[in-house]
Design a protein around this motif. Structure first.
Motif, PDB file in Angstrom:
ATOM      1  N   VAL A 127      -2.205  -1.643  -1.621  1.00 18.19           N
ATOM      2  CA  VAL A 127      -0.887  -1.533  -0.502  1.00 18.19           C
ATOM      3  C   VAL A 127      -1.424  -0.959   1.710  1.00 18.19           C
ATOM      4  O   VAL A 127      -0.470  -1.329   2.095  1.00 18.19           O
ATOM      5  CB  VAL A 127      -0.756   0.447  -1.188  1.00 18.19           C
ATOM      6  CG1 VAL A 127       0.543   0.720   0.628  1.00 18.19           C
ATOM      7  CG2 VAL A 127      -0.475  -0.087  -2.154  1.00 18.19           C
ATOM      8  N   GLU A 128      -2.865  -0.884   1.429  1.00 17.03           N
ATOM      9  CA  GLU A 128      -3.835  -1.031   2.836  1.00 17.03           C
ATOM     10  C   GLU A 128      -3.410  -2.712   2.926  1.00 17.03           C
ATOM     11  O   GLU A 128      -2.268  -3.027   4.667  1.00 17.03           O
ATOM     12  CB  GLU A 128      -4.928  -0.632   3.359  1.00 17.03           C
ATOM     13  CG  GLU A 128      -4.766   0.971   2.563  1.00 17.03           C
ATOM     14  CD  GLU A 128      -6.726   1.504   2.826  1.00 17.03           C
ATOM     15  OE1 GLU A 128      -6.864   2.344   2.934  1.00 17.03           O
ATOM     16  OE2 GLU A 128      -6.994  -0.129   2.806  1.00 17.03           O
ATOM     17  N   ARG A 129      -3.552  -3.615   2.937  1.00 17.57           N
ATOM     18  CA  ARG A 129      -3.136  -5.070   2.865  1.00 17.57           C
ATOM     19  C   ARG A 129      -1.710  -5.686   2.833  1.00 17.57           C
ATOM     20  O   ARG A 129      -1.280  -6.060   3.933  1.00 17.57           O
ATOM     21  CB  ARG A 129      -4.121  -5.437   1.889  1.00 17.57           C
ATOM     22  CG  ARG A 129      -5.820  -5.534   1.969  1.00 17.57           C
ATOM     23  CD  ARG A 129      -6.545  -6.256   3.009  1.00 17.57           C
ATOM     24  NE  ARG A 129      -6.395  -7.865   3.101  1.00 17.57           N
ATOM     25  CZ  ARG A 129      -6.920  -8.521   2.710  1.00 17.57           C
ATOM     26  NH1 ARG A 129      -8.514  -8.100   2.048  1.00 17.57           N
ATOM     27  NH2 ARG A 129      -7.157  -9.766   2.787  1.00 17.57           N
ATOM     28  N   PHE A 130      -0.675  -4.513   1.907  1.00 18.89           N
ATOM     29  CA  PHE A 130       0.292  -5.352   2.443  1.00 18.89           C
ATOM     30  C   PHE A 130       0.638  -5.047   3.529  1.00 18.89           C
ATOM     31  O   PHE A 130       1.615  -4.922   3.645  1.00 18.89           O
ATOM     32  CB  PHE A 130       1.065  -4.617   1.150  1.00 18.89           C
ATOM     33  CG  PHE A 130       2.118  -5.024   0.720  1.00 18.89           C
ATOM     34  CD1 PHE A 130       2.867  -6.171   0.622  1.00 18.89           C
ATOM     35  CD2 PHE A 130       3.532  -4.485   1.560  1.00 18.89           C
ATOM     36  CE1 PHE A 130       3.753  -6.984   0.528  1.00 18.89           C
ATOM     37  CE2 PHE A 130       4.347  -4.747   0.913  1.00 18.89           C
ATOM     38  CZ  PHE A 130       5.033  -5.794   0.967  1.00 18.89           C
ATOM     39  N   THR A 131       0.638  -3.077   3.525  1.00 21.26           N
ATOM     40  CA  THR A 131       0.789  -3.255   5.142  1.00 21.26           C
ATOM     41  C   THR A 131      -0.033  -3.562   5.863  1.00 21.26           C
ATOM     42  O   THR A 131       0.880  -3.844   7.145  1.00 21.26           O
ATOM     43  CB  THR A 131       0.533  -1.486   5.067  1.00 21.26           C
ATOM     44  OG1 THR A 131       0.639  -0.790   4.043  1.00 21.26           O
ATOM     45  CG2 THR A 131       1.217  -0.967   6.203  1.00 21.26           C
ATOM     46  N   SER A 132      -0.440  -4.276   6.693  1.00 22.15           N
ATOM     47  CA  SER A 132      -1.570  -4.846   7.327  1.00 22.15           C
ATOM     48  C   SER A 132      -0.540  -6.294   7.280  1.00 22.15           C
ATOM     49  O   SER A 132      -0.241  -6.243   8.902  1.00 22.15           O
ATOM     50  CB  SER A 132      -2.860  -5.234   7.247  1.00 22.15           C
ATOM     51  OG  SER A 132      -3.470  -4.049   6.903  1.00 22.15           O
ATOM     52  N   VAL A 236      -1.046  -2.123  -7.940  1.00 22.37           N
ATOM     53  CA  VAL A 236      -0.260  -1.331  -7.754  1.00 22.37           C
ATOM     54  C   VAL A 236      -1.254   0.289  -8.368  1.00 22.37           C
ATOM     55  O   VAL A 236      -1.910   0.540  -7.881  1.00 22.37           O
ATOM     56  CB  VAL A 236       0.590  -0.847  -7.235  1.00 22.37           C
ATOM     57  CG1 VAL A 236       0.852   0.298  -6.162  1.00 22.37           C
ATOM     58  CG2 VAL A 236       0.978  -2.508  -5.670  1.00 22.37           C
ATOM     59  N   ARG A 237      -0.638   0.132  -9.893  1.00 23.83           N
ATOM     60  CA  ARG A 237      -0.892   1.230 -10.211  1.00 23.83           C
ATOM     61  C   ARG A 237      -0.887   0.469 -12.334  1.00 23.83           C
ATOM     62  O   ARG A 237       0.333   0.621 -12.268  1.00 23.83           O
ATOM     63  CB  ARG A 237       0.139   2.047 -10.483  1.00 23.83           C
ATOM     64  CG  ARG A 237       0.329   3.017  -9.007  1.00 23.83           C
ATOM     65  CD  ARG A 237       1.019   4.190 -10.656  1.00 23.83           C
ATOM     66  NE  ARG A 237       0.615   5.002  -8.619  1.00 23.83           N
ATOM     67  CZ  ARG A 237       1.480   5.565  -8.323  1.00 23.83           C
ATOM     68  NH1 ARG A 237       3.412   5.164  -7.685  1.00 23.83           N
ATOM     69  NH2 ARG A 237       1.407   6.786  -6.631  1.00 23.83           N
ATOM     70  N   PRO A 238      -1.942  -0.239 -12.497  1.00 23.21           N
ATOM     71  CA  PRO A 238      -2.240  -1.294 -13.800  1.00 23.21           C
ATOM     72  C   PRO A 238      -1.497  -0.224 -14.782  1.00 23.21           C
ATOM     73  O   PRO A 238      -0.743  -1.168 -15.771  1.00 23.21           O
ATOM     74  CB  PRO A 238      -3.466  -1.600 -13.861  1.00 23.21           C
ATOM     75  CG  PRO A 238      -4.149  -0.430 -12.843  1.00 23.21           C
ATOM     76  CD  PRO A 238      -2.934   0.023 -11.727  1.00 23.21           C
ATOM     77  N   HIS A 239      -1.683   1.236 -15.033  1.00 22.94           N
ATOM     78  CA  HIS A 239      -1.066   2.326 -16.044  1.00 22.94           C
ATOM     79  C   HIS A 239       0.365   2.065 -16.093  1.00 22.94           C
ATOM     80  O   HIS A 239       0.891   2.327 -17.704  1.00 22.94           O
ATOM     81  CB  HIS A 239      -1.748   3.288 -16.140  1.00 22.94           C
ATOM     82  CG  HIS A 239      -1.752   4.174 -14.649  1.00 22.94           C
ATOM     83  ND1 HIS A 239      -1.599   4.035 -13.387  1.00 22.94           N
ATOM     84  CD2 HIS A 239      -0.606   5.042 -14.852  1.00 22.94           C
ATOM     85  CE1 HIS A 239      -1.614   4.347 -12.780  1.00 22.94           C
ATOM     86  NE2 HIS A 239      -1.006   5.282 -13.139  1.00 22.94           N
ATOM     87  N   ILE A 240       0.619   2.102 -15.030  1.00 20.52           N
ATOM     88  CA  ILE A 240       2.470   1.784 -15.409  1.00 20.52           C
ATOM     89  C   ILE A 240       3.187   0.472 -15.675  1.00 20.52           C
ATOM     90  O   ILE A 240       3.722   0.117 -16.288  1.00 20.52           O
ATOM     91  CB  ILE A 240       3.222   2.143 -13.827  1.00 20.52           C
ATOM     92  CG1 ILE A 240       3.170   3.422 -12.943  1.00 20.52           C
ATOM     93  CG2 ILE A 240       4.597   2.519 -13.903  1.00 20.52           C
ATOM     94  CD1 ILE A 240       3.113   4.627 -14.236  1.00 20.52           C
ATOM     95  N   ALA A 241       2.431  -0.314 -15.620  1.00 21.50           N
ATOM     96  CA  ALA A 241       2.299  -2.093 -15.991  1.00 21.50           C
ATOM     97  C   ALA A 241       2.396  -1.598 -16.981  1.00 21.50           C
ATOM     98  O   ALA A 241       3.035  -2.804 -17.979  1.00 21.50           O
ATOM     99  CB  ALA A 241       1.552  -2.899 -15.549  1.00 21.50           C
ATOM    100  N   GLY A 242       1.478  -0.921 -17.275  1.00 22.48           N
ATOM    101  CA  GLY A 242       0.922  -0.815 -18.927  1.00 22.48           C
ATOM    102  C   GLY A 242       1.729  -0.307 -19.669  1.00 22.48           C
ATOM    103  O   GLY A 242       2.081  -0.669 -20.644  1.00 22.48           O
TER     104      GLY A 242
END
Length: 457
Positions: A127-132, A236-242
């Motif tokens: 998220v930091e890199r995406f915001t940058s 971003v959140r691998p557990h939600i992708a799961g």
């Protein structure tokens, strides 16, 4: 005459925009007026994109979705005001903004190249890199950043709506579209610089791809959509992708059962069966990969701990971390499968009116009360839910995702965190009072099947 009026209107809007921009640059901080840089391109892309996504086959949904965009801008502005004026910037969005502004500044100064801000890593780092990266392209306005992230979340909702229209024959489409665009949980929570907005965008893309797979509209295109959405979610959140991958397996099995139960003389049945079996296998492999990735991402213990112990430790750690602030509550005790149904329903229906403390929680409680009331008024659709799960693959997918996510959320001990996280599966909650009526599904199934295939041609 109408053409001339439209031309004059466009010219008037353009002049008004330039006047407003000139005045704002002299009288308002850049964190605010910088939003005027991103609003025009977002508006143009939204109008063109919504018409492209809905106008041809679902023209009745164009107006609701455009209103959804307007409401999303308002939700992003409200989220910005709460984060920086009410809470004084004490939120994750403030940290992401500061990091993104600093990194974008190094690119524009020549200290770093563009590769230094390309999205990479997982979780907070991503998220930091995406915001940058976004700030490097569009500028580092705080309000502009909120609007941009909220806009991405809006497109996630749009993909959810399109997916439901494709995957559910007899769906109450206008009702579902309006519910998705006016629901406070979707208008407000995923509207700031942070993980929720990106997750909702990626999950919407994945859901649309899964819907295409379940109706066997094609093979390669749905896999591309699904892969993009699941990969982005996992970063971003691998557990939600799961959770999404776990939910797609029973849905594919329902689709496979329907295919096997059709007339055996139908041509192409063998190809459909082979395609579904291939997708089930791919989903199983992807779920194993994402699952192990999620355990490594979340696991608060050492590598020698067993998987079951690791999951238990994760739930305990989640409870400990979320048991802070003024809105904490004792989470439900889940001792075995017999507790799962009540725990899931109770978790997904929090907060109720008697649990709300503060304006935001009261708004969420009123929203949940209204949704429960709508489900009761739509009791025939609710009564048809078991049959829908057994006969409509997308309904099986949505309910399974709700169940697995609800079970995971039982470890949360803070109403604010729970409400924010629940926004990621809220489109599936809104689907329940919009499922087809039993009589209509029986009478119009052949016609609806042709319409669903037309949506993806």
């Amino acid at each position: 005459m109408n053409t001339e009026l439209s031309r004059f209107a466009i010219i008037g809007v353009a002049i008004g925009y330039l006047v407003a921009m000139t005045w704002a640059m002299s009288n308002i901080a850049y964190d605010i007026w910088g939003a005027l840089i991103v609003i025009p391109p977002m508006t143009v892309l939204t109008v063109l994109g919504v018409r492209r996504l809905f106008a041809e086959q679902l023209p009745a949904l164009v107006i609701p979705m455009l209103w959804g965009f307007v409401l999303k801008l308002g939700g992003s502005a409200a989220r910005y005001w709460i984060a920086f004026d009410v809470y004084g910037g004490a939120s994750d969005s403030g940290r992401y903004h500061d990091y993104g502004r600093a990194m974008a500044g190094t690119v524009w100064s020549g200290e770093n190249n563009l590769g230094s801000v390309l999205p990479a890593g997982t979780g907070t780092q991503f998220v930091e890199r995406f915001t940058s990266f976004a700030y490097t392209l569009f500028g580092s306005s705080k309000l502009g950043g909120f609007l941009l992230f909220g806009w991405l979340a809006f497109w996630g909702v749009a993909w959810f709506v399109k997916a439901a229209c494709v995957g559910v024959p007899g769906l109450a489409r206008r009702r579902y579209a309006w519910l998705c665009v006016i629901a406070p949980s979707l208008v407000y929570w995923p509207s700031s610089i942070g993980k929720e907005a990106l997750m909702l965008c990626f999950l919407g893309i994945a859901t649309y791809g899964i819907a295409l797979l379940l109706v066997r509209a094609a093979f390669l295109r749905p896999l591309i959509y699904t892969a993009i959405g699941i990969t982005g979610s996992a970063l971003v959140r691998p557990h939600i992708a799961g959770v999404w991958l776990a939910a797609v397996v029973p849905a594919l099995l329902v689709a496979l059962g329907r295919t096997l139960g059709r007339d055996q003389r139908r041509t192409g049945r063998g190809t459909e069966v082979l395609m579904l079996l291939s997708v089930v296998a791919l989903a199983g492999v992807a779920m194993a990969i994402v699952g192990s990735f999620a355990l490594r991402y979340l696991k608060p213990t050492d590598d020698e701990t067993s998987v079951s112990q690791g999951i238990t430790a994760i739930l305990e750690e989640t409870t400990r971390r979320s048991d802070t602030g003024g809105s904490n509550f004792p989470p439900l005790v889940v001792s075995g499968p017999k507790d799962w149904p009540y725990a899931v329903v109770r978790t997904l229906t929090r907060p109720m009116l008697y649990e709300a403390h503060g304006v935001l929680q009261l708004l969420s409680a009123a929203e949940m009360t209204a949704l429960i009331g709508l489900c009761l008024l739509s009791w025939r659709r609710l009564a048809a839910l078991p049959r829908s799960i057994a006969t409509i693959p997308f309904a099986a997918f949505a309910v399974t995702a709700l169940f697995v996510a609800g079970l995971a959320y039982t470890s949360f001990a803070n109403l604010g965190i729970l409400t924010r996280q629940k926004s990621l599966v809220f489109p599936f909650l809104l689907l329940i009072p919009c499922l087809p009526l039993p009589k209509r599904r029986a009478e119009e199934a052949p016609v609806e099947a042709e319409r669903e295939l037309a949506l993806v041609r």
